[in-house]
Write an enzyme that holds these catalytic residues in place. Structure first.
Site, PDB file in Angstrom:
ATOM      1  CD  GLU A 153      23.010 -15.264 -47.030  1.00 13.42           C
ATOM      2  OE1 GLU A 153      21.828 -15.016 -46.841  1.00 13.42           O
ATOM      3  OE2 GLU A 153      23.405 -15.238 -48.420  1.00 13.42           O
TER       4      GLU A 153
ATOM      5  CB  CYS B 106      21.216  -8.869 -52.924  1.00 10.81           C
ATOM      6  SG  CYS B 106      21.954 -10.079 -51.617  1.00 10.81           S
TER       7      CYS B 106
END
Lengths: 672, 672
Positions: A325, A421
């Site tokens: 990421e 998240c």
């Protein structure tokens, strides 16, 4: 208007409480209401594992087990607690503008539960409490222990600010005190920091909420230790036999991933996990502001330039690869394999706002607005129930399914995620957006307007910063932004307060010519680095009319961005546009080339996706010939002709893509 | 010339021995000599772990341990033996045209070693013999046991054909007999097949070399069992607790990866690991030919169309993703993340040639030539010492290093690989290329010319197929192909042999107009599906002049190929071209758009990369303006202008890329 250098504030500004601003406009009120009426209740259900089609969260159950209320196993990620924290933080912001006794009662119950799950020593983390009580603070690299604490602290600050109730703030202080005993430069303390930054900016918030300077010092300690030699994360990794927590086997450690490859003041490029990087930079800006730390500020400016001038998508997304990421390298911004996590853009918004609190530079506001109106809003569906974690700039659904290099790209929003998240992060950002609209530099007597959102703000000119006598000013914005570039501001100093101050208005970089009139009369105020400064003795009801240039722009990327060569992105006002198959059927989107010789039109379509301005124009559909089943053919047919068909095209705001089922989408489109 | 349907051979043709053709032209003699003088000796050293900078192969050492000549551990992949086999196979082909007693002695020594490593029962595999003797035939999915046997068999056939020595052929027969006892439809036999196809086509070769029909039946058994329910691979996987051999832990099984998701006759799309797919399809074509199996031939045609009309790069590369080295979906042909393994193109060449042996369709020859002159040749450096495993169509070196999604793409060729399948595969293909130039349909009295390579061939017209009386015909080609489209063929039937036969010449699809003259006189022969048929009573020394159209072509991909939208590939003759930074400095290659209104020129440059035709033309360098440090700017500057600079560009043949150090490369280039 004349242009000068940026306005560095004589004293860095503290953020204004989100509750000072009440939105009344159509655009953001809708989102705020969605968060209050749909997202917060939905997420409450999700946290309690009561959403039928979604993976169970286990987040509340974990607290119940840790609190001893029930028996069971821990489930979820090591940072599962943060989903509860982010929900509570969003509730806090929501209550600031919309008191809701029933919601407050639910939140108080959750806080009671959290309190019961906290240890005698202040420790609070359901994973370690339930599953590995003897492993506390042994794997900061992987286990998000301080990250999880940070989110609890942020939630506590928001809820305390909203309700004035100290219970959750006290929980946060006991937790911070516990951390402050464990970590530090002294004998017997850990000279460490978390693999995922978050605690740092949370401790600054806690310091501001409580005035306790230990918290500020602890935040600075974490930031300063990061990347120093001997490297804490590397030593910790060696100590545990190089075992990676998630893989349960030895694996290399990647210090850049954690922004721990060198001391933060020596870092020059935005690297590693994009969310972590943004949270770190936000904390660095906080600390540079609070401590007047010039070398830290210089590092912030360098990392800002690296992020926004070399590694940011036109949608305000950051993170070019799903592998870890992460950021990759300068100008590597592939559209179809982008990561551009929703949370990373939220982090960029947080970083931008903190830089604005140090100096009023238009580019901070421009990037904040770009990330907000495009990537961040795209993260949530129009009904508030589905989310994007990844925000690509080009989607071909069939390839996303068949090509594993694109498996992370989802053509439609998902209900909830195993690692959830993003949904609560989007909710808390929208709920706290009031805090991003204004800043007050009381020392200089300047009210800064960063964002244009219809609503009313009560701003204390001077109260927080000292200096002037101060007093409350009510600033009201009326606007149909982002569809329209006209903003009417009404300025009303309350009786007895300060009346001679400056109203600074951000002039977005996308607006080539901006007109300002005060009480109907055109003025030419001073412009410094993206802000127009209107200094006068304000009378109640004075109006300022701002007219921004909403001309449709075709943007090009600099040539080093290989992925965008020969293509343009369409932008109008703050909104980046995209093409979708739903509006442009008849072939792959890549076959279309915008005809740039024909004017584009912008039209408000009240029926489309809750109402939006669509952009239409002419295009060429290339390769329109009889291909039979040939894969490659000479460009020119045997008669020397190149076949193409005229076509119309229609673009919608990027943030609205993916709300009409599965199809292709493209931000960067070829042109002729 | 008139055009008719494809020529289906009355009897499928057997491949001609590679040794019948001796190359004398500049282009291929150089490669053949490189393989003989550099690659074979270099690989011999590599197999013996004597190349200083390369990872040790351990391949010979494994045989020495298995043979009991020395003590030690097995090292390398489970299929490490195949590197020895592919080397031996290349040696066989080389000896056919270039006898070399010293090389033959080395090979005989290696064969002695192989013989000693073979078990009493014929079993031969150093991995299982050394390391897991009790695990034979228990994990066909992962362990390449039959694949490894297949390469040994192919080597044996080549070496036997070259030298007439039976020793290695006997080894192969004992091994095949062992396999034939273990696998089959009867009680007590395994109804299985290998996870990596190869044994099937090898057994067809062994059948042709020995006349033993059991080998043909065994090949057909393996092909027919593949993908049948109950699925052998799935059951085997369940039986071993779903453990993946390489990961040493449970992992899902992917039947498409092995082309075992359904019976081969029901397969419609080219799926899974691209090399495996090609080897399977080649074997299917062999079996369709040998057994007159029409439904298998139909499956071959379907899979041919899927491969070449929907899933093949313009360079003849196949495999769109490095994840499992696999196909993805129709028209998903990303240039910068391509896999296009060298071995997969070799497999495609093998498949093409086998289809040509069934029916003379120009497209089989065109694809064979495309894969050969582009991807396959690109796999090896000009000095024969470095190799590409992956053959991308677009390279930006910095992104390959920084973006993990491109880590498989290497900007320069590598010395040797841990998994060294490609280098010896390229060597054996080049060494055997003589077998790909001609086919003889003795039944119909037709000599087919598929490739244009200067050299001399001795062809038995009729001997292999029966029918006509036959006799030897010497066909000599003189040409400067691929640089020049002129080919002079001299046809000399030997005294007393057949003189009335047809010479069929492939007219490549890229050549719009082809001229043919016999003894200096233009003729208009019949053309059927890409072949011109010249039927006459040939007199010794008759000449046929073929002039192919070498006009530079700009190719477009069909619109569904998103990655190539708005771009062209340059092709001249069989060669696809590319741009490299070395010739086009001054910015990213993506900034260039070819000016298609200005003619392109082709010039032979004797100094460049050993001599090649370069293509030059005009281009526009877009985005040439003062970007300062902006990442995105309006396409039109404030004065309404769009800045661009005129530029020259130069392209070189794709197969030569990456021989001048690290830089950008692009096959598909934007155009205006």
């Amino acid at each position: 208007m004349s242009t000068h250098a940026a306005q560095r504030h004589p004293q860095p500004l503290r953020p204004l409480p989100a509750g000072r601003v009440k939105f009344t406009d159509a655009f953001w009120s809708r989102y705020r209401d969605l968060v209050r009426e749909v997202v917060i209740p939905y997420q409450y259900e999700a946290l309690h594992d009561r959403v039928p089609d979604a993976e169970p969260s286990h987040a509340i159950a974990n607290f119940e087990i840790a609190a001893g209320r029930k028996q069971g196993e821990f489930h979820g990620f090591v940072f599962q607690d943060t989903d509860v924290a982010k929900w509570l933080e969003a509730v806090g912001y929501s209550l600031m503008t919309h008191p809701d006794p029933e919601l407050e009662r639910l939140a108080d119950d959750v806080i009671d539960l959290i309190a019961e799950a906290q240890g005698e020593d202040g420790y609070l983390n359901t994973y370690f409490t339930i599953k590995e009580p003897d492993k506390r603070w042994t794997n900061l690299t992987d286990c998000h222990e301080l990250y999880t604490a940070g989110h609890l602290i942020e939630a506590a600050c928001a809820y305390y600010e909203a309700t004035g109730k100290r219970k959750v703030l006290d929980i946060a202080c006991r937790l911070a005190d516990c951390i402050d005993r464990v970590f530090g430069p002294n004998e017997g303390q850990l000279r460490g920091y978390d693999g995922h930054e978050e605690i740092e900016l949370a401790l600054v918030k806690l310091y501001r909420a409580t005035g306790e300077e230990r918290y500020l010092r602890l935040a600075a300690f974490f930031v300063d230790e990061r990347g120093r030699e001997p490297n804490f994360l590397r030593e910790e990794w060696e100590k545990r036999g190089r075992i990676n927590f998630f893989l349960k086997r030895p694996a290399p450690i990647n210090l850049e991933y954690h922004q721990a490859h060198r001391p933060v003041r020596e870092q020059t490029d935005a690297v590693g996990h994009a969310v972590r990087a943004m949270y770190l930079y936000a904390a660095m800006a906080d600390l540079a502001a609070e401590n007047g730390d010039e070398s830290l500020l210089e590092a912030c400016r360098r990392l800002w330039r690296s992020t926004t001038r070399k590694r940011m998508y036109v949608t305000g997304g950051v993170g070019s690869t799903h592998h870890l990421e992460a950021f990759t390298t300068d100008y590597d911004l592939p559209n179809d394999t982008a990561y551009a996590e929703s949370c990373a853009s939220i982090g960029l918004i947080m970083f931008s706002k903190r830089m604005l609190q140090i100096e009023a530079k238009g580019e901070y506001g421009d990037v904040m607005e770009r990330a907000l109106y495009n990537t961040e809003l795209a993260g949530m569906s129009q009904d508030g129930k589905r989310y994007f974690y990844v925000n690509p700039l080009e989607v071909w659904p069939e390839a996303c399914r068949s090509n594993p290099g694109k498996h992370h790209v989802k053509p439609v929003r998902q209900r909830w995620f195993g690692c959830a998240c993003c949904p609560p992060n989007i909710a808390r950002l929208i709920a706290s957006l009031g805090g991003y609209v204004y800043d007050v530099d009381a020392e200089s007597g300047i009210v800064y307007t960063h964002l244009y959102i219809g609503g009313e703000a009560r701003l204390n000119v001077g109260k927080e910063g000292g200096g002037h006598d101060g007093g409350t000013v009510v600033v009201r914005q009326e606007t149909n932004y982002p569809w329209d570039g006209a903003v009417m501001l009404t300025v009303t100093p309350e009786a007895g307060g300060l009346t001679a101050f400056t109203l600074a208005l951000r002039l977005p970089g996308w607006s080539r010519t901006s007109e300002i009139a005060v009480n109907g009369e055109r003025i030419a105020p001073e412009v410094r680095d993206g802000y127009a400064y209107i200094c006068r003795d304000w009378q109640p009801g004075d109006t300022v009319e701002l007219k921004l240039d909403m001309t449709i722009r075709l943007l090009a990327a600099r040539p080093e961005v290989r992925a965008d060569a020969g293509r343009v992105a369409i932008q109008r006002g703050p909104l980046v546009y995209c093409l979708e198959s739903a509006d442009n059927p008849g072939g792959p989107l890549s076959a279309l080339a915008i005809d740039t010789q024909t004017p584009l039109t912008a039209t408000y379509d009240a029926q489309l996706l809750g109402g939006c301005v669509v952009i239409e124009g002419r295009a060429f559909r290339e390769g329109a010939r009889d291909w039979a089943d040939a894969l490659y053919l000479p460009l020119e047919e045997e008669d020397g002709a190149r076949r193409e068909e005229p076509a119309a095209f229609r673009a919608i705001p990027y943030y609205l893509w993916g709300n009409r089922g599965e199809g292709e989408m493209a931000v960067w489109v070829r042109y002729r």
